[in-house]
Design an enzyme around this catalytic site. Structure first.
Site, PDB file in Angstrom:
ATOM      1  CD  GLU A   1      -8.414   9.597 -24.098  1.00 49.17           C
ATOM      2  OE1 GLU A   1      -7.938   8.524 -23.686  1.00 49.17           O
ATOM      3  OE2 GLU A   1      -8.814   9.769 -25.265  1.00 49.17           O
TER       4      GLU A   1
ATOM      5  CG  ASP B   1      14.957   9.058  17.324  1.00 48.34           C
ATOM      6  OD1 ASP B   1      16.022   8.434  17.479  1.00 48.34           O
ATOM      7  OD2 ASP B   1      14.547   9.919  18.117  1.00 48.34           O
TER       8      ASP B   1
ATOM      9  CG  ASP C   1       7.352  10.563  18.009  1.00 47.61           C
ATOM     10  OD1 ASP C   1       8.262  11.412  17.950  1.00 47.61           O
ATOM     11  OD2 ASP C   1       7.384   9.577  18.771  1.00 47.61           O
TER      12      ASP C   1
ATOM     13  CG  ASP D   1      10.544  14.040  14.600  1.00 47.37           C
ATOM     14  OD1 ASP D   1      11.783  14.120  14.561  1.00 47.37           O
ATOM     15  OD2 ASP D   1       9.928  13.321  15.417  1.00 47.37           O
TER      16      ASP D   1
ATOM     17  CG  ASN E   1      -4.227   2.042 -31.888  1.00 45.44           C
ATOM     18  OD1 ASN E   1      -3.985   1.036 -32.551  1.00 45.44           O
ATOM     19  ND2 ASN E   1      -4.939   2.008 -30.782  1.00 45.44           N
TER      20      ASN E   1
ATOM     21  CG  ASP F   1     -10.512   5.933 -22.343  1.00 42.70           C
ATOM     22  OD1 ASP F   1      -9.344   5.535 -22.499  1.00 42.70           O
ATOM     23  OD2 ASP F   1     -10.942   7.014 -22.791  1.00 42.70           O
TER      24      ASP F   1
END
Length: 922
Positions: A341, A384, A659, A663, A727, A756
């Site tokens: 969970e 590059d 950049d 690209d 379990n 948990d």
């Protein structure tokens, strides 16, 4: 502009004035240069017919747009504005929060949790339902926040677009044209505009007149230097296949004027421009990343188990014990027990802490949290070379004459041409190649060069570089040579040789020499000169004839200081680097070889692939080629995106560092898009990770942070799932053997809550060094093997506890016996889970497993709760009672044997796993 293209690595059609990379976008067949990349094949959005296969003339363009040099009528402009819409970039509609929240429920794991919560509510298991539904809500909120952040990426597009423009329009047919400042949104195709220094180009335009015009196209092409633009009535056929950005007569939205002035006609506005096409909304629809694929694979494995568990429990209870729907709450609780969970909370907390630490220590910003996991899983990094492997600062490697002998006079004359071109053409600054020539000449000094420095000459005239001539010429007066003017020409080797007085045999020999040098990765600039009688008249390109060839200036890229070491570190971490560049294959191969990109030595023929070969391959054929090669040269944005997609199709987790707007396709194609902080705004917004600098060292730190977080997530999943599976198996077996439920639904819920809470420590753990040595990938099959083996071992310990409980409680009966049994199994479950947290923690050595303070403290707290809770009043409320001392002694023996079994199973599992220096299984 003063700069000229160098031969071999950048000379020839389609080159920028700087001699850098080739044009980044190739138009589709039948599409004019001014059309959007999104146009369908055969559609020319200017409507102009090509002339001689080289595109429309300026007159044809004006006629097709029903315009002229005097501009549009105001009334016609208003009509067109109503028809075409405003000149604004398309924006994505923001998804409302409720819809985004509901859309997040499509995640398979979240959907199953929601179903289990609803079933729990139907059978009145309100505690279980509340916990599950709260976790679903938290998961959906976290996902919604991340999606909202990603949806803002298109907002930066407007920051690169002008707000006003100078437009030429007429009030009537007889009225004179007037210049007006209008909002960019009011521009329409056919408008005639003025361009001046500092202006942003407001739309895609064709030049009608240009005077020393240079523009920055870095937002579109990634190039860092201005490009010369000029008005050509008839496009140059030699540049017809070079791509739109290499055409001198075309300027595009997103560019900025650095010098000169011009008049242009608008051919495309709004969503029809190339700038808009480069960030088409469809481009932002990235496929599932490595993290998404991994989590979905594990989730569907768990879903199969969870869907089978309740029916099996109900059928077995009905068949063997005659129980009916009264066991439904227990069956749901068992299914919940199998569910991790806390997965959304653990994943988000772990990634958020890693991202915060990375931003604090390295200045690296992770914009999409799952991208941090993808960084840890990256095994191929595409980039590059310019500005990453090299400093984007060429230096002069050698200057030779026509016989390939060193000759300092060639450098001196090249410096004279550069210096006086800059002075007389009134250019803003020298580009990188020109600066390299001037720096080298300054280091040599006048004595080494043979005469006085360039400033001692007298500048007479200049013929600046343009992309059609591909040369630049300075006319100077030499000290002591009255009545003589010397023309000094420099430029692309082929263009300079065409202007020299020599035979075809000599020209062929020099071209072959230039090709050999270019093949070794050198950039070449040819230099020639001629003496003419001094005159007062203007000099023209016709005077660039009968020159004497002096020699070649060879330049090379300077490797970045940290590049070689960073490449070595990435290689040791299992990350292969591939270079995707627009440069000449020889240039890229030489830099990569110098940096030791291939440890075994020089790059072989299979290591270097050109875009021409990529174009001949299908997507399936490209996969093995992309996996094998190291350097991809002459790449356009489309090539880069195809190569990245091929690597992903081959099973690699791929990162891409870019950049520029060019690209964007590759950034979207990669599992994780990376850009430096100084990238153009739209690229920075579209990227997943933003680096403080364009530096491989920063990427290495980001990869380490990703593996750190991914290692903790993987450890959590392995430990939690194996313990939960054990379990569940034990509960199913006990439910069939016992006349009562082995554990009440409320007890299952409390047990899960305790486990948990302890599992939150995984988000604060420090993984072992072995986790950081190779890509961390969450592989469903690997997890299935792990949780099955260790889950069965855990179930065996639980079943052994049955015997201990039977021995300790043989005299108990009725409700007291059931309460004691529940208490004994509750204690054993939490103790075994605490043991698993410590013994199955990542790390192959005892020292590594002993580390991890938060995890060990959480395990100790979990064990204390398991022992003490049944003895408290809360334990009585939950239906548990105190246990006799004999039970604890016998349980200690079971746990000791279980610990020995865990250690032996772990050693066997590690022997079968690949070593740290071997490639990870895919």
């Amino acid at each position: 502009m003063s700069s000229v293209p160098e031969s071999g690595s950048a000379a020839g059609p389609g080159r920028h004035a700087t001699g850098g990379r080739p044009a980044s976008v190739t138009p589709l067949p039948g599409i004019g240069p001014g059309t959007s990349a999104a146009a369908a094949p055969g559609e020319d959005r200017t409507g102009a017919a090509p002339a001689s296969g080289a595109g429309p003339t300026s007159l044809q363009t004006l006629r097709t747009l029903d315009s002229g040099p005097r501009g549009l009528l105001e009334t016609e402009a208003e009509i067109r504005l109503g028809r075409t819409g405003g000149n604004v970039l398309p924006t994505r509609r923001l998804v409302p929060w409720p819809r985004r929240f509901l859309r997040s429920l499509r995640d398979p794991f979240t959907s199953v949790l929601l179903c289990l919560g609803l079933v729990s509510a139907l059978v009145s298991a309100w505690g279980t339902a509340c916990v599950i539904l709260a976790l679903v809500k938290v998961s959906c909120l976290l996902r919604s926040v991340e999606e909202h952040r990603a949806d803002r990426s298109a907002a930066a597009l407007r920051e690169l677009v002008a707000t006003t423009a100078t437009v030429v329009r007429r009030a009537s047919d007889d009225a004179p044209p007037l210049e007006r400042e209008l909002p960019v949104a009011d521009l329409v195709p056919g408008d005639v505009i003025r361009l001046r220094p500092g202006d942003l180009v407001p739309a895609d335009v064709r030049l009608l007149r240009g005077d020393g015009l240079t523009v920055h196209q870095s937002a579109l092409t990634g190039e860092s230097v201005p490009v010369t633009k000029q008005a050509l009535d008839v496009p140059d056929p030699a540049l017809s296949g070079a791509g739109p950005f290499a055409q001198p007569e075309w300027c595009f939205q997103g560019s900025s004027v650095t010098s000169g002035s011009g008049t242009a006609v608008i051919v495309a506005t709004g969503g029809e421009t190339r700038f808009a096409a480069a960030h088409d909304g469809r481009a932002g629809q990235r496929g599932a990343s490595s993290f998404d694929r991994s989590v979905q694979g594990i989730s569907w494995t768990l879903i199969r188990f969870m869907l089978l568990t309740p029916p099996l429990v109900l059928m077995a209870s009905a068949a063997l014990r005659g129980r009916g729907l009264e066991t439904l709450p227990f069956a749901v609780a068992v299914a919940v027990g199998l569910t991790p969970e806390m997965l959304p909370v653990i994943v988000t907390t772990t990634l958020a802490r890693g991202a915060a630490r990375l931003a604090r220590t390295s200045g690296v910003i992770v914009k999409r949290l799952p991208a941090l996991h993808d960084l840890g899983a990256v095994d191929v990094l595409c980039l590059d070379k310019t500005g990453t492997l090299t400093e984007d600062r060429p230096v002069v490697a050698e200057t030779t004459d026509g016989t390939d002998r060193p000759d300092p006079d060639v450098l001196r004359w090249a410096a004279v041409s550069v210096w006086w071109t800059l002075q007389l053409a009134d250019l803003p600054a020298a580009d990188a190649l020109d600066e390299a020539v001037l720096d080298a000449a300054e280091r040599c000094g006048p004595s080494a060069a043979g005469e006085v420095d360039p400033e001692a000459y007298e500048g007479v005239a200049v013929l600046p570089f343009d992309p059609v001539r591909r040369v630049a010429t300075a006319v100077v007066g030499r000290p002591g040579r009255l009545g003589v003017h010397t023309l000094v020409t420099r430029g692309a080797v082929e263009a300079v040789l065409d202007r020299c007085a020599m035979g075809q045999e000599e020209r062929g020999r020099l071209l072959a020499l230039a090709d050999r040098k270019a093949g070794t990765g050198l950039r070449l600039v040819a230099v020639a000169r001629a003496d003419r009688a001094a005159r007062a008249g203007a000099y023209t390109p016709a005077d660039e004839r009968g020159l004497t060839f002096l020699g070649l200036v060879a330049l090379r890229d300077v490797p970045a200081p940290s590049a070689a070491d960073a490449l070595g570190v990435l290689a040791r971490r299992g990350v292969r680097v591939k270079v995707l560049t627009g440069d000449h294959p020889g240039t890229a191969a030489r830099v990569c070889a110098d940096l030791g990109l291939r440890p075994e030595g020089r790059l072989g023929p299979d290591d270097v692939v050109t875009a021409e070969l990529v174009d001949t391959l299908s997507d399936a054929e490209l996969v093995p080629v992309a996996d094998r090669a190291t350097v991809f040269a002459r790449c356009t944005p489309e090539h880069k995106a195809r190569i990245v997609s091929a690597l992903r199709a081959g099973g690699h987790t791929t990162g891409f560092l870019g950049d520029g707007v060019n690209d964007l396709p590759a950034l979207h194609a990669a599992d994780v898009g990376i850009c430096p902080r100084n990238a153009v705004d739209v690229t920075r917004e579209a990227a997943d990770v933003v680096l403080a600098e364009k530096d491989l060292t920063a990427i290495d730190r980001a990869v380490l942070a990703g593996r750190h977080s991914s290692g903790n997530i993987a450890t959590y999943l392995r430990i939690t799932l194996s313990s939960n599976l054990g379990n569940v198996i034990a509960m199913l077996a006990a439910g069939l053997m016992l006349p009562f439920l082995p554990m009440l639904p409320a007890q299952v819920l409390v047990q899960n809550l305790c486990f948990d809470a302890a599992q939150l420590a995984f988000a604060f753990d420090r993984p072992a060094a072995s986790v950081l040595r190779r890509p961390t990938v969450l592989r469903p099959r690997d997890f299935l093997r792990f949780i099955t083996g260790f889950g069965l071992l855990n179930a065996a310990a639980d079943l052994a506890t049955f015997g201990v409980l039977a021995l300790a409680l043989h005299s108990a009966s009725g409700d007291s016996g059931e309460a004691a049994f529940h208490a004994g199994w509750f204690t054993e479950n939490l103790l075994t889970q605490a043991l698993v947290m410590v013994l199955l923690r990542t790390g192959r050595t005892a020292a590594e497993r002993r580390a991890g303070g938060p995890l060990r403290a959480a395990a100790a707290g979990l064990a204390a709760v398991g022992v003490l809770l049944p003895l408290t009043p809360l334990g009585a409320l939950l239906g548990m009672s105190a246990l006799p001392p004999l039970y604890y002694l016998s349980l200690g023996s079971v746990l000791g044997l279980y610990a020995v079994g865990l250690a032996a199973a772990r050693r066997r599992y590690e022997r079968r796993r690949p070593h740290d220096d071997e490639p990870a299984e895919r």
